[in-house]
Design a protein around this motif. Structure first.
Motif, PDB file in Angstrom:
ATOM      1  N   SER A  73       0.828  -1.210   0.000  1.00 56.63           N
ATOM      2  CA  SER A  73       0.000   0.000   0.000  1.00 56.63           C
ATOM      3  C   SER A  73       0.860   1.256   0.000  1.00 56.63           C
ATOM      4  O   SER A  73       0.524   2.251  -0.661  1.00 56.63           O
ATOM      5  CB  SER A  73      -0.925  -0.003   1.220  1.00 56.63           C
ATOM      6  N   SER A  74       1.991   1.226   0.698  1.00 60.49           N
ATOM      7  CA  SER A  74       2.883   2.390   0.713  1.00 60.49           C
ATOM      8  C   SER A  74       3.504   2.628  -0.653  1.00 60.49           C
ATOM      9  O   SER A  74       3.598   3.770  -1.123  1.00 60.49           O
ATOM     10  CB  SER A  74       3.986   2.191   1.767  1.00 60.49           C
ATOM     11  N   ARG A  83      -0.292  11.726  -9.402  1.00 67.75           N
ATOM     12  CA  ARG A  83      -1.408  11.692 -10.337  1.00 67.75           C
ATOM     13  C   ARG A  83      -2.761  11.768  -9.652  1.00 67.75           C
ATOM     14  O   ARG A  83      -3.775  11.850 -10.315  1.00 67.75           O
ATOM     15  CB  ARG A  83      -1.362  10.391 -11.159  1.00 67.75           C
ATOM     16  N   ARG A  84      -2.782  11.779  -8.328  1.00 65.01           N
ATOM     17  CA  ARG A  84      -4.038  11.737  -7.608  1.00 65.01           C
ATOM     18  C   ARG A  84      -4.229  12.994  -6.774  1.00 65.01           C
ATOM     19  O   ARG A  84      -3.278  13.626  -6.332  1.00 65.01           O
ATOM     20  CB  ARG A  84      -4.118  10.498  -6.708  1.00 65.01           C
ATOM     21  N   ASN A  85      -5.486  13.323  -6.561  1.00 66.35           N
ATOM     22  CA  ASN A  85      -5.827  14.440  -5.699  1.00 66.35           C
ATOM     23  C   ASN A  85      -5.361  14.157  -4.280  1.00 66.35           C
ATOM     24  O   ASN A  85      -5.546  13.053  -3.768  1.00 66.35           O
ATOM     25  CB  ASN A  85      -7.341  14.658  -5.738  1.00 66.35           C
ATOM     26  N   SER A  86      -4.732  15.156  -3.636  1.00 62.67           N
ATOM     27  CA  SER A  86      -4.167  14.937  -2.305  1.00 62.67           C
ATOM     28  C   SER A  86      -5.242  14.582  -1.284  1.00 62.67           C
ATOM     29  O   SER A  86      -5.010  13.765  -0.390  1.00 62.67           O
ATOM     30  CB  SER A  86      -3.407  16.185  -1.857  1.00 62.67           C
ATOM     31  N   ILE A  92      -7.789   7.520   1.052  1.00 62.27           N
ATOM     32  CA  ILE A  92      -7.391   6.147   0.725  1.00 62.27           C
ATOM     33  C   ILE A  92      -6.396   5.623   1.753  1.00 62.27           C
ATOM     34  O   ILE A  92      -6.509   4.495   2.248  1.00 62.27           O
ATOM     35  CB  ILE A  92      -6.799   6.089  -0.697  1.00 62.27           C
ATOM     36  N   ALA A  93      -5.412   6.463   2.100  1.00 57.51           N
ATOM     37  CA  ALA A  93      -4.425   6.052   3.093  1.00 57.51           C
ATOM     38  C   ALA A  93      -5.077   5.795   4.450  1.00 57.51           C
ATOM     39  O   ALA A  93      -4.730   4.842   5.155  1.00 57.51           O
ATOM     40  CB  ALA A  93      -3.345   7.115   3.219  1.00 57.51           C
ATOM     41  N   VAL A 145     -10.986  10.674  13.076  1.00 54.74           N
ATOM     42  CA  VAL A 145     -12.250  10.188  13.654  1.00 54.74           C
ATOM     43  C   VAL A 145     -12.709   8.922  12.940  1.00 54.74           C
ATOM     44  O   VAL A 145     -13.116   7.934  13.573  1.00 54.74           O
ATOM     45  CB  VAL A 145     -13.323  11.287  13.588  1.00 54.74           C
ATOM     46  N   VAL A 146     -12.648   8.935  11.603  1.00 57.94           N
ATOM     47  CA  VAL A 146     -13.060   7.755  10.835  1.00 57.94           C
ATOM     48  C   VAL A 146     -12.154   6.574  11.148  1.00 57.94           C
ATOM     49  O   VAL A 146     -12.621   5.435  11.338  1.00 57.94           O
ATOM     50  CB  VAL A 146     -13.055   8.082   9.325  1.00 57.94           C
ATOM     51  N   PHE A 147     -10.837   6.815  11.190  1.00 57.70           N
ATOM     52  CA  PHE A 147      -9.893   5.749  11.504  1.00 57.70           C
ATOM     53  C   PHE A 147     -10.203   5.142  12.862  1.00 57.70           C
ATOM     54  O   PHE A 147     -10.309   3.911  13.011  1.00 57.70           O
ATOM     55  CB  PHE A 147      -8.460   6.308  11.488  1.00 57.70           C
TER      56      PHE A 147
END
Length: 431
Positions: A73-74, A83-86, A92-93, A145-147
């Motif tokens: 994943s890293s 290439r992805r929005n921060s 995702i991380a 909070v979600v994590f």
């Protein structure tokens, strides 16, 4: 001279495009991907050490599965970061880390049911806590909070299933409940700390943005930024100075616009230097008029600085006129008008154009003071309020009688130029 028209380009206005103003999310997102990858690299080392130390405690190969999943994943995040929005990458991380932490907790719970020792149980909780801290350091409280909710939900769900169905072979609930409560308490502290840091960064970014905006208009050393709220326009006491070249239209008709323009620029440079040296700032140039303001210090200090500035301008104009006489050029005369009061000072920015401005009744009164001073052909005129602020240091002055139609104009005093060899008028008491 009017006081509300925009100044020449490059002085007090600047074109702006919608969206140019930096937002907190943009400031925090800058460099976030690099920080996340650096933290994940550290976490990868921690997981590797944990896997080596706990070899044989987990189910066969499970710790290497955890380590491999985190490494993959890293690497995926590192490969796609450009290439992805921060913001999307951060979510995702967060979800990947939450899933990994939940898996580690469940795996070690199953291992504990098979007789894992207490050090192994404690080590099983370390990655979850480290991943929680990693989420908090991104300064995205919602992500944290979600994590925490996902990990705590899986953890408490497993405990509930173990209590409802003892045949599942889950370990005793006591140590696991303590670990869950420790995780929840730690999550609360991390979330609260993330909120505090985020608010601190928000205040810092706001102050820096406002200082950068005002730096285009305000000389160094004058700080108009408030730390307790927005400073788009703020009430502030100011001493206002309006300068105007007397007989400028007649000079233009006689000597021509091109030649008179050079004289006007020389007067502007002279006045700007004097205003800046005395702690003021030039607000606007309108035609042959100059509007300056003194907003730093106490009201009495502002009035004293404004009067000292006027006297300095008189001295410099006298030296300029001596040089002009030697060149057979006509001398230039200025009318200086002083008034003081509460105004709104700041930068008006609609997203398309930013302009430093001063608004309020004192500005309207200054225009009336200036018009009356011109009618009286005064070199220096000061309102009653300015004379009161000067107090014992007020120079000798004569009070001007009111005329019909001047009821809305402040009481006015005429000050003689200090360089003119005339007898000083008798001081007038300011009541």
């Amino acid at each position: 001279m009017t006081t509300r028209q925009p100044s020449p380009p490059g002085r007090t206005t600047a074109p702006r495009r919608a969206g140019d103003r930096p937002h907190l999310a943009d400031g925090l997102a800058a460099g976030t991907a690099v920080r996340v990858l650096a933290m994940r690299l550290v976490m990868l080392g921690v997981l590797a050490v944990s896997a080596f130390l706990s070899d044989g405690v987990l189910h066969a190969g499970s710790h290497w599965f955890i380590l491999g999943g985190y490494a993959v994943s890293s690497l995926w995040i590192a490969a796609t970061v450009r290439r992805r929005n921060s913001a999307r990458l951060a979510w995702i991380a967060t979800l990947l880390d939450a899933g990994l932490a939940a898996y580690i907790v469940l795996e070690f719970m199953m291992a504990a049911s098979d007789g894992a020792d207490e050090p192994g149980t404690m080590a099983s909780r370390l990655p979850a806590f480290l991943l929680l801290l990693e989420s908090g350091l991104t300064l995205r409280p919602r992500h944290t909070v979600v994590f925490a909710a996902l990990v705590a939900g899986v953890w408490s769900g497993a405990l509930g299933l173990g209590l409802l169905n003892p045949h599942l072979g889950l370990p005793p609930a006591g140590p696991q409940v303590f670990g869950l409560l420790s995780f929840v308490v730690a999550a609360a502290f991390v979330i609260e700390g993330a909120f505090r840091l985020r608010r601190g960064f928000a205040a810092m970014l706001r102050l820096e943005h406002e200082r950068a905006t005002l730096a285009r208009f305000v000389p160094a050393g004058i700080d108009l930024v408030r730390r307790d709220g927005a400073t788009v326009l703020q009430p502030r006491h100011a001493c206002l100075l309006a300068l105007d070249i007397r007989g400028f239209s007649a000079l233009t008709r006689r000597w021509g616009e091109a030649r008179v323009l050079d004289w006007l620029l020389a007067v502007r440079a002279l006045a700007h230097a004097a205003v800046t040296e005395h702690g003021g700032l030039v607000d606007k140039y309108v035609g042959d008029g100059i509007l300056a303001q003194f907003v730093d210090g106490t009201p009495a200090g502002q009035a004293a600085a404004a009067l000292a500035c006027v006297r300095e301008i008189e001295a410099r104009m006298e030296r300029m006129n001596e040089a002009r006489r030697r060149q057979d050029l006509p001398p230039l005369a200025l009318t200086a008008s002083l008034h003081a009061g509460e105004v709104l000072v700041g930068v008006l920015d609609d997203g398309l154009r930013a302009e430093f401005t001063v608004l309020g009744p004192a500005m309207n009164a200054l225009a009336r003071v200036e018009a009356r001073a011109k009618r009286e052909n005064l070199a220096v005129a000061a309102s009653k309020r300015v004379m009161r602020l000067l107090g014992p240091d007020a120079p000798p002055a004569r009070r001007l009688p009111r005329r019909p139609g001047e009821e809305d104009c402040p009481d006015l005093f005429g000050l003689e130029p200090v360089l003119m060899a005339q007898p000083s008028p008798v001081p007038t008491a300011v009541s």
